[in-house]
Design an enzyme around this catalytic site. Structure first.
Site, PDB file in Angstrom:
ATOM      1  N   LYS A  19       0.603  -1.029   0.099  1.00 37.93           N
ATOM      2  CA  LYS A  19      -0.112  -0.013  -0.089  1.00 37.93           C
ATOM      3  C   LYS A  19       0.817   1.205   0.194  1.00 37.93           C
ATOM      4  O   LYS A  19       1.542   1.598   0.751  1.00 37.93           O
ATOM      5  CB  LYS A  19      -1.342  -0.015   1.137  1.00 37.93           C
ATOM      6  CG  LYS A  19      -1.889   1.461   0.960  1.00 37.93           C
ATOM      7  CD  LYS A  19      -1.577   1.546   3.071  1.00 37.93           C
ATOM      8  CE  LYS A  19      -0.349   1.979   3.087  1.00 37.93           C
ATOM      9  NZ  LYS A  19      -0.467   2.482   4.895  1.00 37.93           N
ATOM     10  N   ALA A 101       7.658  -0.707   7.159  1.00 36.91           N
ATOM     11  CA  ALA A 101       7.389   0.020   6.708  1.00 36.91           C
ATOM     12  C   ALA A 101       6.536   1.264   6.479  1.00 36.91           C
ATOM     13  O   ALA A 101       7.033   1.790   5.397  1.00 36.91           O
ATOM     14  CB  ALA A 101       8.077  -0.304   5.483  1.00 36.91           C
ATOM     15  N   GLY A 105       2.313  -4.004   5.496  1.00 36.61           N
ATOM     16  CA  GLY A 105       2.873  -5.461   5.311  1.00 36.61           C
ATOM     17  C   GLY A 105       1.661  -5.684   6.490  1.00 36.61           C
ATOM     18  O   GLY A 105       0.622  -6.908   5.052  1.00 36.61           O
ATOM     19  N   SER A 107      -0.971  -4.636   7.314  1.00 44.00           N
ATOM     20  CA  SER A 107      -2.626  -4.830   7.114  1.00 44.00           C
ATOM     21  C   SER A 107      -3.380  -5.351   5.528  1.00 44.00           C
ATOM     22  O   SER A 107      -4.167  -6.685   5.059  1.00 44.00           O
ATOM     23  CB  SER A 107      -3.279  -3.416   7.110  1.00 44.00           C
ATOM     24  OG  SER A 107      -2.790  -2.476   8.490  1.00 44.00           O
ATOM     25  N   ASP A 137      -5.654   0.716   8.275  1.00 41.59           N
ATOM     26  CA  ASP A 137      -5.284  -0.036   6.766  1.00 41.59           C
ATOM     27  C   ASP A 137      -5.994  -0.536   6.418  1.00 41.59           C
ATOM     28  O   ASP A 137      -6.189  -1.047   5.140  1.00 41.59           O
ATOM     29  CB  ASP A 137      -3.879   0.112   7.235  1.00 41.59           C
ATOM     30  CG  ASP A 137      -3.446   1.624   6.352  1.00 41.59           C
ATOM     31  OD1 ASP A 137      -3.594   2.567   6.650  1.00 41.59           O
ATOM     32  OD2 ASP A 137      -2.131   1.336   7.050  1.00 41.59           O
TER      33      ASP A 137
END
Length: 283
Positions: A19, A101, A105, A107, A137
């Site tokens: 995302k 990050a 990732g 989510s 998210d």
């Protein structure tokens, strides 16, 4: 199809794309502490891969280049997603995205599990809150296509007229705490994006519009981890870069380019020891 005990039958493979927050405006904070956001979100053609199957007890097997950063206990979002739906799964996670990050990732992995359960068990479907109880998210990651995310993540509106977007994603190998960045914000009542988003004829037009929008968490992330600022500067200096910005609360940053060739050349030039660098197409 389900087994006699209500568990899903067969194995289902799912993709959990990265995302990217092209914008991230922090517009307020509720009395319960949740922050209000307004974000234009897109998804990359790279991410994690999952395989789901019914099991007698919950199990998570993690492999892949980023496996070492993934917790495998009940706190993991993919196991929480299955538990939230009342389904016991054996989950195999091939982990390619860096953790903590700013690219969703965990989510996106949880959203992939929810989609997988809905495919295996149409009688269950998706949770009424679209996964919001698992994380802000998760609802937008359930869509996994360009969208506007508002509120605390519960309002997701499709954005179907984005031009083709080519990007480079760079993570310098550091983790940034979202909670720490939120606490460090100079203000939390910033203006949202325009109520009606404009049309964009091509990537150059979109990048020009994005340049006057913001990621309100970027300055705080750079103050906490100056390397984030160095990454953005390095991306901006590549040939053909239309925009360089941080995604989410960091530390992953992105550059936008007019075509896949420019993005590929930029990715090659940004290779550094310890940096995760990938060219991607966004949609």
């Amino acid at each position: 199809m389900a087994t006699d005990d209500g568990q899903p039958a067969g194995r289902h493979d799912a993709f959990a794309p990265a995302k990217i927050n092209l914008t991230l405006h922090v517009t307020g904070q509720r009395a319960d502490g949740y922050h209000l956001l307004d974000s234009l979100v897109v998804f990359a053609d790279l991410g994690d891969h999952l395989s789901l199957a019914a099991a007698a007890s919950p199990a998570l097997h993690v492999s892949g280049p980023m496996a070492q950063v993934v917790p495998t206990g009940p706190e993991n979002l993919v196991l929480r997603a299955a538990a939230r739906m009342g389904v016991t799964l054996d989950i195999r996670l091939d982990k390619h995205l860096p953790a903590a990050a700013g690219i969703g990732g965990g989510s996106s992995d949880a959203a992939a599990v929810l989609r997988g359960i809905a495919a295996l068990r149409p009688d269950i479907g998706l949770p009424p809150d679209q996964g919001l109880s698992l994380g802000a998210d998760v609802p937008v990651c359930l869509r996994a296509r360009a969208a506007r995310m508002e509120g605390i993540g519960e309002r997701v509106s499709p954005v179907d007229d984005l031009p083709p977007l080519h990007a480079v994603l760079v993570n310098p190998g550091i983790a940034v705490s979202t909670a720490t960045i939120f606490r460090s914000l100079a203000r939390k009542d910033n203006p949202p994006m325009p109520e009606i988003l404009p049309g964009w004829g091509d990537a150059t037009a979109l990048a020009g519009w994005l340049a006057v929008q913001r990621n309100d968490m970027q300055a705080a992330a750079i103050a906490a981890e100056p390397l984030v600022g160095q990454v953005i500067a390095a991306i901006a200096a590549t040939d053909g870069c239309l925009l360089a910005r941080m995604s989410g609360s960091g530390a992953t940053c992105f550059g936008l380019y007019a075509d896949t060739q420019a993005a590929g050349r930029a990715a090659a030039s940004l290779a550094r020891p310890g940096w995760w660098v990938r060219a991607a197409r966004l949609s």
